[in-house]
Design an enzyme around this catalytic site. Sequence first.
Site, PDB file in Angstrom:
ATOM      1  N   SER A 127       0.841  -1.199   0.000  1.00  0.00           N
ATOM      2  CA  SER A 127       0.000   0.000   0.000  1.00  0.00           C
ATOM      3  C   SER A 127       0.874   1.246   0.000  1.00  0.00           C
ATOM      4  CB  SER A 127      -0.935   0.010   1.220  1.00  0.00           C
ATOM      5  OG  SER A 127      -0.184  -0.050   2.419  1.00  0.00           O
ATOM      6  N   ASP A 128       0.328   2.310  -0.540  1.00  0.00           N
ATOM      7  CA  ASP A 128       1.047   3.580  -0.556  1.00  0.00           C
ATOM      8  C   ASP A 128       0.022   4.705  -0.606  1.00  0.00           C
ATOM      9  OD1 ASP A 128       3.851   4.814  -0.870  1.00  0.00           O
ATOM     10  OD2 ASP A 128       2.651   5.885  -2.353  1.00  0.00           O
ATOM     11  N   GLN A 129       0.408   5.831  -0.056  1.00  0.00           N
ATOM     12  CA  GLN A 129      -0.513   6.969  -0.027  1.00  0.00           C
ATOM     13  C   GLN A 129       0.183   8.226  -0.530  1.00  0.00           C
ATOM     14  OE1 GLN A 129      -2.131   8.824   3.773  1.00  0.00           O
ATOM     15  NE2 GLN A 129      -3.919   7.688   3.087  1.00  0.00           N
TER      16      GLN A 129
END
Length: 215
Positions: free
Chosen positions: A78-80
């Site tokens: 995941s990455d934001q």
Amino acid sequence: MQHHACSPPRLILASSSRYRRELLERLRVPFDVVAPEIDETPLPDETPCATALRLAAAKARAAAERARAPHGALVIGSDQVATFDGLQIGKPGTHARALAQLQAMRGRDVEFHSALCLYDSRSGATQSEDIVTRVRFRTLTDVELDAYLRAETPYDVAGSAKSEGLGIALLDAIDSDDPTALVGLPLIALTRMLRAAGYPLFGAPAPAADGVNGR
């Protein structure tokens, strides 16, 4: 770890974030944590969505390689990425930069792209999704913003606010299809992906894996 033919695949969270780990624990499934080591620098002219999706996939694959799971695994990456006024907002790193970010964003809307990738190292199949959350920041004084930063030191967070902690007090409204996306691990999307991959979320067999995309 031994895996029999009827056992669910090993589940790996490709993150060193305590908050993502706590979110995944809500699902009551066994998992291991493997911190990925990748270059998170955005590419030239890359959109926020593309950056987040690329890094989520890179984290999942990097963690799969580091885990060395001989029987394969489902790896969650995941990455934001946050955007404001059409520009990507990086992690501030310092108190001064964090204060400048919050001063610029007060009373304004900020968009957070929370990308998720589920990588099946057994087949190489991936499922990817970008969940967009729109956040409106409150109009707070410099004294309040400075006090918040000293209390929570969110210098490693894009947007300089930890919504899972005291940072929620900086926000006036949140608009998202997934309430967990803003914290960094969209559980609604993740459970959909796990079910599509045949993972038994409820201890009962999921439908046969199908429709898994190759994005």
